[in-house]
Design a protein around this motif. Structure first.
Motif, PDB file in Angstrom:
ATOM      1  N   ASP A 108       0.834  -1.206   0.000  1.00 24.84           N
ATOM      2  CA  ASP A 108       0.000   0.000   0.000  1.00 24.84           C
ATOM      3  C   ASP A 108       0.862   1.248   0.000  1.00 24.84           C
ATOM      4  O   ASP A 108       0.526   2.261  -0.600  1.00 24.84           O
ATOM      5  N   ALA A 109       1.965   1.154   0.719  1.00 26.62           N
ATOM      6  CA  ALA A 109       2.861   2.301   0.828  1.00 26.62           C
ATOM      7  C   ALA A 109       3.802   2.396  -0.367  1.00 26.62           C
ATOM      8  O   ALA A 109       4.676   3.256  -0.405  1.00 26.62           O
ATOM      9  N   ARG A 110       3.641   1.494  -1.324  1.00 33.76           N
ATOM     10  CA  ARG A 110       4.454   1.487  -2.547  1.00 33.76           C
ATOM     11  C   ARG A 110       5.936   1.264  -2.282  1.00 33.76           C
ATOM     12  O   ARG A 110       6.782   1.752  -3.028  1.00 33.76           O
ATOM     13  N   LEU A 111       6.231   0.544  -1.237  1.00 34.45           N
ATOM     14  CA  LEU A 111       7.634   0.270  -0.941  1.00 34.45           C
ATOM     15  C   LEU A 111       8.009  -1.117  -1.440  1.00 34.45           C
ATOM     16  O   LEU A 111       9.182  -1.446  -1.575  1.00 34.45           O
TER      17      LEU A 111
END
Lengths: 107, 107
Positions: A69-72
């Motif tokens: 979700d945090a694009r990590l």
DNA sequence: CTGAATCCCAGTGGATACTG
DNA sequence: CAGTATCCACTGGGATTCAG
């Protein structure tokens, strides 16, 4: 279980300040560890679990979603891997690691 | 309630790696906020409490002890203030703030 | 193997009242 | 005002089980 993100309240602050979200996210158990494990390349759910002291699959699954979700982190043909954003975060942390080692010596 | 420090197990890792202790410590509710509030100068218990959304005195007291144990904060004649170590930590966090703002935009 | 669904427990944070 | 002592509620982490 909702993902700490900028512009929304997180643990420790509901100001939405981005760095607070970083600390909430990375301060949660396993998240840093997972990113660290993926620094060297993609891993499957299973190997990731093994490398993280056989953490519960429920928790691992939860963390994968948060980090995604945090694009990590993202899925790839060979498993999970860091995104570009995830990689830059890891290198951005270098000065903090240096500070931490000074801190360690002064205690 | 024990303070996360280097060379000991902390939430999320029992490896003792120093940066994990940083994230445990700063990931805990209020700690970043407190350090932030003190950036501009010393504050008393009371004002600190007010500036932190009137957080519980029990929690504030707990956090002050943790941050003092970690040598990031100390008492002074005019209240609590950041130590040299605390100040350097705050500036070390600058690149991370920059990263966080990029992150914020990409989400 | 991946990952979702349950259930459970401990730890953390918080409210409050009280003492110095 | 500064700080402590109780007590309590909640949520986050974990074990386990089950389904795709």
């Amino acid at each position: 279980m909702n993902t700490p993100l900028p512009n929304q309240p997180v643990r420790g602050s509901h100001s939405g300040v981005a760095i607070m979200a970083v600390f909430d996210l990375l301060g949660r158990k396993w998240n840093m560890r997972i990113l660290w494990e993926l620094r060297t390349g993609p891993q499957t759910f299973r190997t990731l679990q093994e490398n993280c002291d056989n953490m519960s699959p429920s928790v691992l699954n939860n963390r994968i979603k948060q980090l995604a979700d945090a694009r990590l982190l993202a899925t790839s043909p060979t498993g999970y891997q860091l995104t570009e954003l995830g990689n830059t975060l890891m290198t951005t942390l270098d000065p903090l690691r240096a500070w931490a080692s000074v801190w360690e010596k002064q205690l």
